[in-house]
Design a protein around this motif. Sequence first.
Motif, short mmCIF file in Angstrom:
data_model
loop_
_atom_site.label_atom_id
_atom_site.label_comp_id
_atom_site.label_asym_id
_atom_site.label_seq_id
_atom_site.Cartn_x
_atom_site.Cartn_y
_atom_site.Cartn_z
N LEU A 84 0.92 -1.25 0.17
CA LEU A 84 -0.02 -0.18 -0.19
C LEU A 84 0.92 1.28 -0.06
O LEU A 84 0.45 2.34 -0.08
CB LEU A 84 -1.02 -0.03 1.09
N ASP A 143 -3.31 -5.96 -4.36
CA ASP A 143 -4.11 -7.17 -4.66
C ASP A 143 -3.34 -8.38 -5.10
O ASP A 143 -3.60 -9.38 -4.58
CB ASP A 143 -5.01 -6.75 -5.79
N VAL A 151 -2.00 -9.80 -1.69
CA VAL A 151 -2.83 -10.83 -1.08
C VAL A 151 -3.12 -12.07 -1.51
O VAL A 151 -3.17 -13.03 -1.00
CB VAL A 151 -4.27 -9.64 -1.08
N PRO A 155 -5.61 -3.55 8.87
CA PRO A 155 -4.88 -2.22 8.90
C PRO A 155 -5.54 -1.54 10.47
O PRO A 155 -6.60 -2.02 11.09
CB PRO A 155 -5.50 -1.31 7.89
N PHE A 157 -16.27 -1.91 6.40
CA PHE A 157 -17.13 -1.26 5.49
C PHE A 157 -18.37 -1.22 6.19
O PHE A 157 -19.02 -1.88 6.27
CB PHE A 157 -17.13 -2.06 4.29
N MET A 176 -16.01 -9.92 1.77
CA MET A 176 -15.13 -9.23 0.92
C MET A 176 -13.82 -9.41 1.32
O MET A 176 -12.77 -9.22 0.49
CB MET A 176 -15.34 -7.63 1.63
N VAL A 226 -12.46 -11.77 -1.54
CA VAL A 226 -12.94 -11.09 -2.56
C VAL A 226 -11.83 -11.72 -3.80
O VAL A 226 -12.47 -11.95 -4.87
CB VAL A 226 -12.54 -9.64 -2.69
N GLN A 227 -10.70 -12.28 -3.62
CA GLN A 227 -10.10 -13.12 -4.77
C GLN A 227 -10.24 -14.39 -4.84
O GLN A 227 -9.70 -15.07 -5.60
CB GLN A 227 -8.60 -12.84 -4.55
N ARG A 259 -12.26 -10.67 8.96
CA ARG A 259 -12.13 -10.24 7.37
C ARG A 259 -11.02 -10.40 6.88
O ARG A 259 -10.62 -11.02 5.81
CB ARG A 259 -12.53 -8.82 7.40
N SER A 302 -17.58 -4.41 -3.93
CA SER A 302 -16.06 -3.85 -4.09
C SER A 302 -16.06 -2.39 -4.34
O SER A 302 -15.23 -1.78 -3.70
CB SER A 302 -15.37 -4.45 -5.04
N ALA A 354 -16.70 -0.84 -1.04
CA ALA A 354 -15.83 -0.96 -0.11
C ALA A 354 -14.64 0.06 -0.35
O ALA A 354 -14.03 0.65 0.59
CB ALA A 354 -15.07 -2.34 -0.02
N HIS A 405 -13.64 2.80 2.34
CA HIS A 405 -12.13 2.97 2.77
C HIS A 405 -11.31 2.23 1.95
O HIS A 405 -11.05 1.06 1.82
CB HIS A 405 -12.03 2.03 4.08
N LEU A 456 -8.15 2.17 1.44
CA LEU A 456 -6.98 1.40 2.01
C LEU A 456 -7.34 0.21 2.47
O LEU A 456 -6.80 -0.89 2.20
CB LEU A 456 -6.21 2.22 3.36
N ALA A 457 -8.45 -0.07 3.31
CA ALA A 457 -8.97 -1.44 3.63
C ALA A 457 -9.11 -2.10 2.43
O ALA A 457 -9.02 -3.30 2.46
CB ALA A 457 -10.37 -1.14 4.75
N ALA A 458 -9.94 -1.69 1.59
CA ALA A 458 -10.42 -2.30 0.25
C ALA A 458 -9.22 -2.96 -0.39
O ALA A 458 -9.17 -4.12 -0.61
CB ALA A 458 -11.39 -1.41 -0.67
N GLN A 459 -8.06 -2.19 -0.45
CA GLN A 459 -6.96 -2.59 -0.92
C GLN A 459 -6.46 -3.79 -0.18
O GLN A 459 -5.59 -4.46 -0.92
CB GLN A 459 -6.25 -1.36 -1.42
N SER A 460 -6.23 -3.74 0.99
CA SER A 460 -5.54 -4.56 1.84
C SER A 460 -6.28 -5.96 1.74
O SER A 460 -5.69 -7.00 2.28
CB SER A 460 -5.64 -4.09 3.28
N VAL A 461 -7.69 -6.01 1.27
CA VAL A 461 -8.34 -7.02 1.33
C VAL A 461 -8.15 -7.89 0.04
O VAL A 461 -8.72 -8.86 -0.27
CB VAL A 461 -9.83 -7.33 1.61
N GLY A 462 -7.56 -7.02 -0.99
CA GLY A 462 -6.97 -7.48 -2.36
C GLY A 462 -7.76 -7.02 -3.37
O GLY A 462 -7.82 -7.55 -4.53
N ILE A 463 -8.71 -5.88 -2.94
CA ILE A 463 -9.57 -5.22 -4.21
C ILE A 463 -8.71 -4.59 -4.78
O ILE A 463 -7.91 -3.78 -4.38
CB ILE A 463 -10.71 -4.51 -3.48
N ASN A 464 -8.48 -4.64 -6.36
CA ASN A 464 -7.83 -3.60 -7.24
C ASN A 464 -8.51 -2.48 -7.48
O ASN A 464 -9.29 -2.07 -8.13
CB ASN A 464 -7.67 -4.21 -8.45
#
Lengths: 235, 333
Positions: A51, A72, A75, A83, A89, A100, A103-104, A148, B194, B197, B201, B203-211
């Motif tokens: 990040l 991504d 992950v 974080p 969310f 979420m 998600v991958q 999560r 997504s 999300a 947030h 940053l949080a969205a990216q930290s769970v792996g969302i591009n």
Amino acid sequence: MILQVTDLEVFYGNIQALHGISFNVEEGETVTIIGSNGAGKSTTLLTIAGLLKPGKGEIKYLGTSTKTLPADRIVRRGISLCPEGRRIFSSLTVYENLIMGAVQRRDRKKIRADVKWVLSLFPDLNSRLDQAGGTLSGGQQQMLAIGRSLMSRPKLLILDEPSLGLAPVLVNQIFNVIATLKNDGTTVLLVEQNARRALEIADRGYVIETGRITMEGSSTFLKSNDQVKSAYLGG
Amino acid sequence: MHSGRQAGYTFMALGLFFLGIYLLSAYGNHYYQRVGNLMMIYVILTVSLNLSSGIMGISSLGQIGFMAIGAYVAAILTLPPGLKERWLTGLPHWMHSIQTGLLPAMLLAGLLAAVVAFLVGIVILRLQGVFAAVATLGFLIIVKVIAENWMTVTRGGRGLSALPAYTNLWWTSTAAVVTIYAVWRILKSPHGRSMIAVREHDLAAQSVGINAPKIRLLAFVISAFFTGIAGALWANLIGVVSPGSFYLWLTLLIIIMMVVGGMGSVTGSVISAVGFTILLELLRGFENKIAMYGISYIIFAVVFLLMIIFRPEGIMGDREFSWRNVRRIIPLP
């Protein structure tokens, strides 16, 4: 070695936040990084998670460099960062928040099984699955945030200040879950201001001050060290 | 409630809706038909803006630029060949003899708007909040300046007129239903979650792996596609496209419609677009009667202000229509 960080430097614009830090985490270990506000703990974690973009230095995860990978992809490789400050969310439901985290992933059956597993770790969330995340209390939000980040089934779980601002009872609950994960073999990298609790649970630790690692060693060593005692453990 | 039954209600509602469209097409006078067409176009504009701004959270002031692109593409495609040859000397020769119907014009209008959104989005979506707002406004201005000055393709400030009046209630209502359905499906899909999300947030969205950049671009491009289609429908409804039509007034209008409906709610956008179209028409009549021209805009602005003060989340907030909730109020079979 699951994670190896070498001479890592990170800048925010012109301001250097990390001045070449090196540390490593072995598979199955729980390692903690302790330090005061602004020492560079969160910066380190955000950089590992992709990040923040590092300047000089190297980050190797399972032998290959992740320095230039976007978040991504990191992950997908098996690193999950929870974080600081929860950051759930808030308009999605508790269940959607958990989903979420996966998600991958495409293995629907296993995702459902993992939701059950996370709920077994945090039973408080069970009755609130359809509630909007924003309506949870602070402690529940933290549990949801950790849950999560577990949903990607990480090989390396990174927790940034999981006990920040929580009542002692909840701090206990969170640390019990970390202990459970540790016993199950998850590798954990933990950043905490609550150095006492962090050193109790960790195998090893690093002390970070103004962007440099100033001390490292086993938790027992650090706990008995006079400098650590006076600076972080309250004498 | 059983999902099959819900689908049944939805089909019945759609049936009633299209029955209304049929009655209006067959028996309504020209004025009511025109208001109906505008209403459907505003629904498309507001719902698609809601996808990029409300659901995805991109502060975009440039949405109408995509409508302009769609309108010009449709205008150029549907303009009679004789006029094309006379006015649009900048077009390649083979295009002079082509005159398409509304459907290909609509689809190409949407596609070109989407392609432009893709290229512009790669750059603009690096910015957030007020910076994105300023950059998208810049995009709108650029589109207008190009339309004003590219004489051999857009005919500049004189605009393109004598476009065939292809647009009717069937086209606009079908396009509106398709837009609503598509945005609704996206909202309820993993992509939609997504988007929410990332909005809440990043940053949080990216930290769970969302591009995050990719999902933002996706919302921006799809939104531009439907907005481009609205532009095409508009061009062949009004019969004239000129640079001034697609500027700040429409930009503000659809933002107000979206905000009053509820950012993030497709249902809210639909209710609000329908409501404001009727309100604007009533006010226009009122304005003519008392001969105080401009008063409708003032009343319109006051409605918006009151809404922002007393119900800032809009009519629907981010909630959606569901048959379950209807059933709580009206006993459905």
